[in-house]
Design an enzyme around this catalytic site. Structure first.
Site, PDB file in Angstrom:
ATOM      1  N   ASP A   1       0.600  -1.088  -0.376  1.00  0.00           N
ATOM      2  CA  ASP A   1      -0.216   0.263  -0.062  1.00  0.00           C
ATOM      3  C   ASP A   1       1.096   1.545  -0.064  1.00  0.00           C
ATOM      4  OD1 ASP A   1      -2.177  -1.177   0.223  1.00  0.00           O
ATOM      5  OD2 ASP A   1      -2.549  -1.308   2.143  1.00  0.00           O
TER       6      ASP A   1
ATOM      7  N   ARG B   1      -0.419  -0.407  -8.554  1.00  0.00           N
ATOM      8  CA  ARG B   1      -2.176  -0.390  -8.591  1.00  0.00           C
ATOM      9  C   ARG B   1      -2.140   0.433  -8.485  1.00  0.00           C
ATOM     10  NH1 ARG B   1      -3.549  -1.614  -2.342  1.00  0.00           N
ATOM     11  NH2 ARG B   1      -4.136  -2.909  -2.526  1.00  0.00           N
TER      12      ARG B   1
HETATM   13  C1  LIG Z   1      -8.924  -1.557  -3.728  1.00  0.00           C
HETATM   14  C2  LIG Z   1      -8.523   0.585  -3.370  1.00  0.00           C
HETATM   15  C3  LIG Z   1      -6.904   0.509  -2.794  1.00  0.00           C
HETATM   16  C4  LIG Z   1      -6.566   1.464  -2.352  1.00  0.00           C
HETATM   17  N1  LIG Z   1      -5.238   1.618  -2.216  1.00  0.00           N
HETATM   18  C5  LIG Z   1      -5.073   2.424  -1.397  1.00  0.00           C
HETATM   19  C6  LIG Z   1      -3.666   3.352  -1.111  1.00  0.00           C
HETATM   20  O1  LIG Z   1      -2.523   2.133  -1.264  1.00  0.00           O
HETATM   21  N2  LIG Z   1      -3.404   4.105  -0.855  1.00  0.00           N
HETATM   22  C7  LIG Z   1      -3.482   5.724  -1.040  1.00  0.00           C
HETATM   23  O2  LIG Z   1      -3.509   6.769  -0.750  1.00  0.00           O
HETATM   24  N3  LIG Z   1      -5.298   5.101  -1.597  1.00  0.00           N
HETATM   25  C8  LIG Z   1      -5.623   3.995  -1.692  1.00  0.00           C
HETATM   26  N4  LIG Z   1      -7.201   3.854  -1.779  1.00  0.00           N
HETATM   27  C9  LIG Z   1      -7.712   5.020  -1.866  1.00  0.00           C
HETATM   28  C10 LIG Z   1      -7.833   5.819  -2.878  1.00  0.00           C
HETATM   29  O3  LIG Z   1      -6.301   6.830  -3.427  1.00  0.00           O
HETATM   30  C11 LIG Z   1      -9.317   7.364  -3.038  1.00  0.00           C
HETATM   31  O4  LIG Z   1      -9.070   7.499  -1.257  1.00  0.00           O
HETATM   32  C12 LIG Z   1     -10.271   6.240  -2.348  1.00  0.00           C
HETATM   33  O5  LIG Z   1     -10.853   5.227  -3.501  1.00  0.00           O
HETATM   34  C13 LIG Z   1     -11.109   6.925  -3.400  1.00  0.00           C
HETATM   35  O6  LIG Z   1     -11.674   6.970  -4.474  1.00  0.00           O
HETATM   36  P1  LIG Z   1     -12.620   6.747  -5.786  1.00  0.00           P
HETATM   37  O7  LIG Z   1     -10.985   6.518  -6.389  1.00  0.00           O
HETATM   38  O8  LIG Z   1     -12.670   5.787  -5.439  1.00  0.00           O
HETATM   39  O9  LIG Z   1     -13.591   7.883  -6.447  1.00  0.00           O
HETATM   40  P2  LIG Z   1     -14.230   8.909  -5.524  1.00  0.00           P
HETATM   41  O10 LIG Z   1     -14.892   9.870  -6.464  1.00  0.00           O
HETATM   42  O11 LIG Z   1     -13.984   9.088  -4.075  1.00  0.00           O
HETATM   43  O12 LIG Z   1     -15.764   7.750  -5.772  1.00  0.00           O
HETATM   44  C14 LIG Z   1     -16.475   7.592  -6.140  1.00  0.00           C
HETATM   45  C15 LIG Z   1     -18.189   6.955  -5.847  1.00  0.00           C
HETATM   46  O13 LIG Z   1     -17.275   5.720  -4.701  1.00  0.00           O
HETATM   47  C16 LIG Z   1     -17.850   5.588  -3.861  1.00  0.00           C
HETATM   48  N5  LIG Z   1     -16.881   6.253  -2.432  1.00  0.00           N
HETATM   49  C17 LIG Z   1     -15.866   6.760  -2.247  1.00  0.00           C
HETATM   50  N6  LIG Z   1     -15.600   6.255  -1.353  1.00  0.00           N
HETATM   51  C18 LIG Z   1     -16.562   6.248  -0.731  1.00  0.00           C
HETATM   52  C19 LIG Z   1     -16.701   6.357   0.845  1.00  0.00           C
HETATM   53  N7  LIG Z   1     -15.036   6.148   1.576  1.00  0.00           N
HETATM   54  N8  LIG Z   1     -17.679   5.338   1.525  1.00  0.00           N
HETATM   55  C20 LIG Z   1     -18.246   4.847   0.453  1.00  0.00           C
HETATM   56  N9  LIG Z   1     -18.464   5.437  -0.681  1.00  0.00           N
HETATM   57  C21 LIG Z   1     -17.594   5.545  -1.667  1.00  0.00           C
HETATM   58  C22 LIG Z   1     -19.395   6.869  -3.640  1.00  0.00           C
HETATM   59  O14 LIG Z   1     -20.400   6.133  -4.179  1.00  0.00           O
HETATM   60  C23 LIG Z   1     -18.612   7.732  -4.734  1.00  0.00           C
HETATM   61  O15 LIG Z   1     -19.429   8.610  -5.338  1.00  0.00           O
HETATM   62  C24 LIG Z   1      -7.493   2.549  -2.546  1.00  0.00           C
HETATM   63  C25 LIG Z   1      -8.937   2.454  -3.291  1.00  0.00           C
HETATM   64  C26 LIG Z   1      -9.169   1.167  -3.619  1.00  0.00           C
HETATM   65  C27 LIG Z   1     -10.827   1.133  -3.786  1.00  0.00           C
END
Ligand SMILES: Cc1cc2nc3c(=O)[nH]c(=O)nc-3n(C[C@H](O)[C@H](O)[C@H](O)COP(=O)(O)OP(=O)(O)OC[C@H]3O[C@@H](n4cnc5c(N)ncnc54)[C@H](O)[C@@H]3O)c2cc1C
Length: 297
Positions: free
Chosen positions: A124, A174
């Site tokens: 991560d 990732r």
């Molecule tokens: C498998 C995975 C691994 C990850 N690993 C890392 C990592 O190693 N380091 C790092 O900095 N970040 C990590 N992240 C987090 C990532 O950086 C984002 O902060 C997070 O995924 C929210 O961004 P989004 O692209 O989903 O879009 P967004 O625009 O934030 O969300 C799109 C839609 O997804 C849904 N959604 C998103 N987040 C949430 C929530 N918390 N609760 C409820 N609904 C939500 C909502 O419907 C929202 O409208 C990871 C995310 C995923 C999916």
């Protein structure tokens, strides 16, 4: 953040009272709960990555215990035949204590994982102060064993170079937007620019990279990635979508139905406060829900 971490210290009375809030995002406080969540996902056609929660460890003995828990977890995955790999945070393995110690712990985990059906270990990515050391540890390990890969955050201004470097190495990346609060000097701040960067990196990884993990719940990005792959003849099994446990299960299922590979990030353990804090603060509806639940009980 430090205050919240202290209030929610593992097994404290407050933490036990409020685990019901984290339960949406965290499979449970035990390894058995994490494995049970994976079994349920597998039955629905999804695969997983298990994360033993913990970060910012400053005691070398705790870093050693985290390594041992991962070794135990890998043995349990093998024994129970569940379809999952693991994700690790380097600060849980002692990166803040000593980089060499952390590298040794990671090496033990990656070496043990080699014996599994899905031998991959994902590192991560944490806050920007740790990007450089995290990528350095990754490369040290990758020179020895290739079943390990990094996360690249689309919001970081350094990421175009990191993406190209990872593609050159043939590493499995990732790609995520980035979950930490970062200064304007280091990271894009507005969602339009972050989405634009994300898509550019996703296209580079899809066309020239090695089995990228497209980690997002953003439907606009997911549709764009599907469209790009279809238009460029990139087979559905050359990449996977990755989503978080408890977030958009409907979307997870829909992607599986459409024939895409989907991996769900499944965290478990008692150190859930930091992870829970990031999930709540990245979406204001979650913060309201948490506050209402805390004061409505
Ligand atoms: C498998 C995975 C691994 C990850 N690993 C890392 C990592 O190693 N380091 C790092 O900095 N970040 C990590 N992240 C987090 C990532 O950086 C984002 O902060 C997070 O995924 C929210 O961004 P989004 O692209 O989903 O879009 P967004 O625009 O934030 O969300 C799109 C839609 O997804 C849904 N959604 C998103 N987040 C949430 C929530 N918390 N609760 C409820 N609904 C939500 C909502 O419907 C929202 O409208 C990871 C995310 C995923 C999916």
């Amino acid at each position: 953040m430090a205050v919240i971490e202290r209030l929610l210290a593992p097994n404290s009375a407050i933490s036990q009272r409020f685990f019901f809030l984290a339960k949406r995002f965290v499979a449970g406080e035990s390894m058995a709960a994490g494995l049970a969540a994976v079994r349920t996902l597998n039955a629905a056609g999804l695969t997983a990555t298990l994360d033993f929660l913990g970060e910012d460890v400053t005691d070398p003995r705790e870093a050693g215990r985290t390594r041992d828990t991962y070794l135990e977890l890998l043995a349990a995955i093998e024994r129970e035949g569940v379809h999952t790999n693991v994700s690790v945070k380097l600060t849980a393995l002692g990166l803040l204590v000593d980089e060499a110690l952390c590298t040794d712990h990671l090496d033990a985990i990656v070496a043990r994982a080699e014996r599994l059906d899905d031998p991959f270990v994902r590192i991560d990515m944490e806050g920007s102060a740790l990007t450089e050391p995290t990528l350095r540890v990754f490369e040290t390990l990758y020179a020895r064993r290739q079943n390990v890969g990094p996360v690249i955050q689309a919001y970081l201004k350094r990421s175009p170079a990191d993406i190209e470097h990872a593609i050159g190495l043939g590493a499995r990346v990732r790609l995520c937007k980035g979950a930490y609060s970062e200064p304007e000097t280091l990271a894009l701040q507005d969602m339009v620019s972050i989405r634009r960067a994300y898509l550019r990196f996703a296209e580079a990884l899809l066309s020239r990279g090695t089995y990228p993990g497209i980690a997002t719940h953003d439907e606009r990005l997911i549709e764009a990635v599907k469209g790009y792959a279809a238009a460029h003849g990139i087979d559905q099994n050359r990449f996977e979508f990755q989503l978080l446990y408890g977030v958009r299960s409907d979307l997870q299922q829909a992607l599986v139905r459409d024939g895409y590979r989907v991996r769900v990030y499944v965290p478990f353990g008692t150190h859930w406060a930091g992870y829970f804090y990031r999930r709540v603060t990245e979406r204001k509806e979650n913060a309201w829900f948490a506050l209402r639940s805390m004061f409505g009980r």
